[in-house]
Scaffold this motif. Sequence first.
Motif, mmCIF file in Angstrom:
data_model
loop_
_atom_site.group_PDB
_atom_site.id
_atom_site.type_symbol
_atom_site.label_atom_id
_atom_site.label_comp_id
_atom_site.label_asym_id
_atom_site.label_seq_id
_atom_site.Cartn_x
_atom_site.Cartn_y
_atom_site.Cartn_z
ATOM 1 N N UNK A 1 2.404 -4.860 0.777
ATOM 2 C CA UNK A 1 1.838 -4.631 -0.561
ATOM 3 C C UNK A 1 2.374 -5.633 -1.566
ATOM 4 N N UNK A 2 1.499 -6.090 -2.450
ATOM 5 C CA UNK A 2 1.879 -7.081 -3.454
ATOM 6 C C UNK A 2 2.262 -6.456 -4.787
ATOM 7 N N UNK A 3 2.042 -5.150 -4.948
ATOM 8 C CA UNK A 3 2.347 -4.464 -6.200
ATOM 9 C C UNK A 3 3.021 -3.118 -5.893
ATOM 10 N N UNK A 4 4.034 -2.805 -6.671
ATOM 11 C CA UNK A 4 4.735 -1.515 -6.537
ATOM 12 C C UNK A 4 5.046 -0.982 -7.926
ATOM 13 N N UNK B 1 -3.679 9.396 0.498
ATOM 14 C CA UNK B 1 -4.956 9.102 1.133
ATOM 15 C C UNK B 1 -5.346 7.644 0.929
ATOM 16 N N UNK B 2 -4.812 7.009 -0.129
ATOM 17 C CA UNK B 2 -5.154 5.617 -0.435
ATOM 18 C C UNK B 2 -4.477 4.627 0.499
ATOM 19 N N UNK B 3 -3.515 5.054 1.296
ATOM 20 C CA UNK B 3 -2.792 4.145 2.165
ATOM 21 C C UNK B 3 -1.543 3.581 1.534
ATOM 22 N N UNK B 4 -1.113 4.134 0.406
ATOM 23 C CA UNK B 4 0.101 3.670 -0.247
ATOM 24 C C UNK B 4 1.322 3.956 0.618
ATOM 25 N N UNK B 5 2.313 3.086 0.513
ATOM 26 C CA UNK B 5 3.589 3.322 1.173
ATOM 27 C C UNK B 5 4.606 3.745 0.116
ATOM 28 N N UNK C 1 6.185 3.437 -5.138
ATOM 29 C CA UNK C 1 4.864 3.582 -4.527
ATOM 30 C C UNK C 1 4.131 2.248 -4.612
ATOM 31 N N UNK C 2 3.537 1.833 -3.508
ATOM 32 C CA UNK C 2 2.731 0.615 -3.537
ATOM 33 C C UNK C 2 1.345 0.920 -4.092
ATOM 34 N N UNK C 3 0.760 -0.074 -4.746
ATOM 35 C CA UNK C 3 -0.619 0.024 -5.228
ATOM 36 C C UNK C 3 -1.453 -0.977 -4.436
ATOM 37 N N UNK C 4 -2.046 -0.567 -3.317
ATOM 38 C CA UNK C 4 -2.749 -1.515 -2.457
ATOM 39 C C UNK C 4 -4.105 -1.948 -2.988
#
Length: 373
Positions: A159-162, A90-94, A106-109
């Motif tokens: 995304x800049x963080x994974x 639901x957060x929009x993570x890829x 998992x990305x942390x947007x």
Amino acid sequence: MGRRDRLISTSILRAIFRTKSKKSNQPGILARILAFFSIFQLALSRYREELFRKLRNEIWGIEEEEYTESFRSPSRSKRTDLVAIGDLGYSGSTFFTTPNSKYLLKSLPRAFEQSFFRNRLLDPYVSHMSSSPTSLLVHITDFLYCPHTSLGALIGTAPSHHIVMENILYGKDSCSQSDQTQWETYDLKPNDYFYPERDIAGGRLAPESVKDRLIDEFPDKIRVGVDEKEDLVAQLNRDTRLLQDANAVDYSLFLVRYPAGISSASNTAIPAPSGKKSPWRTGVRSRDGKWIYRIVLLDFFWAKDALQAKAMTRLVNSYNLFKIGKDHGPMSITTSSDEYRSRFLKMVEGIVEVEDSAGRPSGEIRYPPQETV
């Protein structure tokens, strides 16, 4: 996989395979300029690389060569790419998986999720994993970040963080197509909290596709023996105590189950996730022999005192002030960490069923009464 996903995959793989000697060379001005104008293919690095190596090698028993090879294509004639599995949150993570499906990326947007894990939870998490080897907190094996400002991160195109973590579904791909359809997954949170997308205005704030991902319900019971339930509840007590102390809320119990009778396509046992084996990761057989259960704790990146949580608390208070529908209680992301932990453990107690001494199903563990002096 589309062009965007392929470029993000390339960024991740470059960070994983980059050697220390190359990392030691500071990028020049031209490299920094090119990095700034990157839209999808960001220059990522591994955060606290030695710390995560210690987690993998010393605490979880993951061999470094085996870990690195998980990111390579099994066929040297094919291009190495991660496997995109779309937007699952639901957060929009890829999400991606490694080519062998052992690890999930998992990305942390959200910036507050990144900073919470990096600055407040990481060190207690490592300490907890060292002292509690059977912890059910998901194994996070790498944290990738973008050390330099980039246009793609600023405008949200990449995304800049994974995080890289174990894939508790590992082994599913080894089954036949018909057996794969029998694997079930449930992302479980306490259901008695207020969810605006589901509860406001008859649930018309979000489409059904979004609400379907908001919260799961397990339509059955986890039927195990008394010892298995005691071990599960005791471990979750220890794990959620860590999260409560860090003021974390909104985490979930990720439950996987599949029929006990199925096997891999080669008629061998279904392989377990990497690392040291523990019952709830390799699989616990149900009391009636019908199911195999796997369980981990996921999504512990939301702090109760984050600005977003405070903003949502004010929003809920506004709903109640203007009487939009009935009065709404706390949301899972705005409640206190001790209250969330209490409801979370109560939820677990409610879905795990054991038998009493007479062979009747019982949802509670009944301990013998203490003798009075």
